[in-house]
Design an enzyme around this catalytic site. Structure first.
Site, PDB file in Angstrom:
ATOM      1  N   GLN A  17       0.773  -1.240   0.000  1.00 34.79           N
ATOM      2  CA  GLN A  17       0.000   0.000   0.000  1.00 34.79           C
ATOM      3  C   GLN A  17       0.804   1.289   0.000  1.00 34.79           C
ATOM      4  O   GLN A  17       0.493   2.201  -0.771  1.00 34.79           O
ATOM      5  CB  GLN A  17      -0.970   0.027   1.196  1.00 34.79           C
ATOM      6  CG  GLN A  17      -1.863   1.250   1.206  1.00 34.79           C
ATOM      7  CD  GLN A  17      -2.847   1.302   2.350  1.00 34.79           C
ATOM      8  OE1 GLN A  17      -3.451   2.337   2.615  1.00 34.79           O
ATOM      9  NE2 GLN A  17      -3.036   0.199   3.050  1.00 34.79           N
ATOM     10  N   GLU A 138       1.071  -0.878   8.723  1.00 34.77           N
ATOM     11  CA  GLU A 138       0.251   0.306   8.985  1.00 34.77           C
ATOM     12  C   GLU A 138       0.144   0.615  10.478  1.00 34.77           C
ATOM     13  O   GLU A 138       0.483   1.714  10.930  1.00 34.77           O
ATOM     14  CB  GLU A 138      -1.146   0.091   8.384  1.00 34.77           C
ATOM     15  CG  GLU A 138      -2.216   1.064   8.843  1.00 34.77           C
ATOM     16  CD  GLU A 138      -1.973   2.477   8.376  1.00 34.77           C
ATOM     17  OE1 GLU A 138      -2.107   3.402   9.194  1.00 34.77           O
ATOM     18  OE2 GLU A 138      -1.639   2.669   7.187  1.00 34.77           O
ATOM     19  N   ASP A 167       0.355   3.964   5.930  1.00 29.77           N
ATOM     20  CA  ASP A 167       0.636   3.549   4.554  1.00 29.77           C
ATOM     21  C   ASP A 167       0.350   4.661   3.548  1.00 29.77           C
ATOM     22  O   ASP A 167       1.267   5.258   2.991  1.00 29.77           O
ATOM     23  CB  ASP A 167      -0.187   2.301   4.209  1.00 29.77           C
ATOM     24  CG  ASP A 167       0.473   1.014   4.676  1.00 29.77           C
ATOM     25  OD1 ASP A 167       1.711   0.937   4.621  1.00 29.77           O
ATOM     26  OD2 ASP A 167      -0.233   0.085   5.075  1.00 29.77           O
ATOM     27  N   GLY A 245      -8.311  21.166  19.395  1.00 30.57           N
ATOM     28  CA  GLY A 245      -7.964  22.514  18.976  1.00 30.57           C
ATOM     29  C   GLY A 245      -8.514  23.554  19.940  1.00 30.57           C
ATOM     30  O   GLY A 245      -8.916  23.244  21.066  1.00 30.57           O
ATOM     31  N   GLY A 246      -8.532  24.794  19.492  1.00 33.28           N
ATOM     32  CA  GLY A 246      -8.982  25.884  20.335  1.00 33.28           C
ATOM     33  C   GLY A 246     -10.490  25.920  20.521  1.00 33.28           C
ATOM     34  O   GLY A 246     -10.990  26.556  21.455  1.00 33.28           O
TER      35      GLY A 246
END
Length: 412
Positions: A17, A138, A167, A245-246
């Site tokens: 892959q 993977e 991959d 996140g914020g």
């Protein structure tokens, strides 16, 4: 219309892959990708088959827009032919185990002698060091690149992500390196090595987790859902469905309660007032205990519980409609079945139906790269050795009789 990489010849010596995902992207961009396989073929032709004696979907979905030739590179004649293929190529890509190509007799120094302009890209599991010879898959790359330790819920085991960041994520990084090397060749006239490690690619995709590791030195990570875990943590915990996140986000349940009846909701400061009205709690927009992001941060769990009490009474598409009407960032959790049947993805060329000579029609993922002057046509994956005569006779100039002897002698 010409394609972005028209005229670029890629010698594709990849399998499974990570490598094939990279060379397929190059093919979508217009490169002539010649997939060199052992006479037995890429192992994924036979893996996870859903139809007997037909190339698997694993193979067909990673090898569109390529030509296939077979070659036993361990034979002397095979090495001679490989030398000529290298001489005629602009790019060579491989993802064998460390040192495998060198042991064939094709070190980087030898490849440079054959073709000083070639870009030689290698995908490996790890960089130089104690992990160099580890076998990489993977989920091994996810485990060692920072993904698994930060995926899942705080009270559960580390989890792999469904996205193939080890991959195909590495394949995309390899494409970036290859294109940069081709561009630099325009100025220098020289090719160069491109090395990409799966662990490194996963780590690059996990950079926000290293951001948070450093933030821990100055106090707990309040935006993570489990305050007790983060209060004493000296490493980044698993964050469940927190956005990281914020702006806090979470997946909330919807009716009728199936495994993918969820909508992911992000609560921006500007969205709190309309959201509180939607969920039937308009008073929370003015309540000092809830009105500001700072006041809500210590009780994110309770906040999303209140949202879920509303969303759980409605189908996810209705939740989506109501949230979008108030410009609240959100998205339904789409199952693989819903994605395959999504008309907008088909219209955008991201879910594509392809005709295969033995399998019939199959569905694959189209190119996410949209270039206005280089449209992508998805061409079916090649049969094993389908282009032997085309390449060996038509392009390398071998005779028909030699081609027959090569096959008889097991060279192709």
């Amino acid at each position: 219309m010409t394609k972005a990489l028209e005229g670029v010849r890629v010698l594709d010596m990849t399998h499974v892959q990570s490598g094939p995902s990279a060379t397929q992207l190059l093919g979508w961009l217009g490169a002539d990708v010649v997939k060199l396989e052992a006479p037995s073929g890429d192992i994924t032709r036979k893996q996870l088959r859903d139809l007997p004696d037909v190339d698997s979907l694993y193979f067909t979905m990673l090898n569109c827009n390529k030509r296939s030739i077979t070659l036993n590179t361990k034979s002397e004649r095979g090495k001679e032919i490989l030398t000529e293929l290298i001489r005629r190529s602009d790019v060579m890509v491989e993802n064998f185990g460390p040192g495998a190509v060198d042991r064939m007799g094709f070190t980087w120094e030898r490849i440079q002698e054959i073709n000083p302009r070639i870009v030689y890209a290698s995908i490996k599991g790890f960089g130089e060091g104690p992990y160099t010879n580890f076998k990489a898959y993977e989920v091994v790359a996810q485990a060692m690149g920072g993904s698994m330790s930060t995926t899942g819920f705080a009270d559960g085991p580390p989890l792999a992500t469904g996205a193939q960041i080890g991959d195909s994520g590495t394949g995309i990084h390899a494409v970036a390196g290859i294109l940069a090397a081709l561009f630099q060749r325009e100025n220098t006239g020289r090719g160069q090595r491109v090395n990409v490690a799966m662990q490194h690619a996963v780590l690059n995709l996990c950079r926000v987790k290293l951001r948070d590791q450093q933030r821990l030195e100055h106090g707990p990570l309040a935006e993570y859902p489990d305050a007790q875990v983060t209060a004493d943590a000296d490493e980044v915990p698993r964050s469940g469905n927190a956005s990281g996140g914020g702006q806090p986000g979470w997946a909330v349940k919807c009716a009728p309660g199936g495994p993918n009846d969820y909508v992911y909701v992000i609560v921006q400061p500007v969205g709190w007032k309309p959201l509180s009205t939607l969920i039937g709690r308009p008073e929370l927009a003015e309540d000092p205990e809830w009105a500001t992001p700072e006041s809500r941060l210590p009780k994110l769990g309770k906040m999303f519980q209140l949202i879920e009490e509303w969303s759980a009474t409605l189908p996810k598409w209705e939740v989506l409609e109501q949230l979008n009407a108030h410009n609240i960032p959100c998205g339904p959790i789409l199952s693989t079945k819903e994605i395959v049947e999504d008309e907008s993805l088909a219209a955008n060329g991201m879910v594509v139906r392809v005709e295969h000579p033995e399998r019939g029609t199959f569905t694959t993922v189209g190119s996410p790269l949209k270039l206005s002057d280089s449209p992508v046509d998805i061409v079916t994956s090649p049969l094993l050795g389908e282009h032997n005569a085309e390449v060996y006779v038509g392009e390398l100039g071998l005779g028909d009789e030699e081609l027959r002897l090569l096959k008889t002698n097991g060279v192709i």
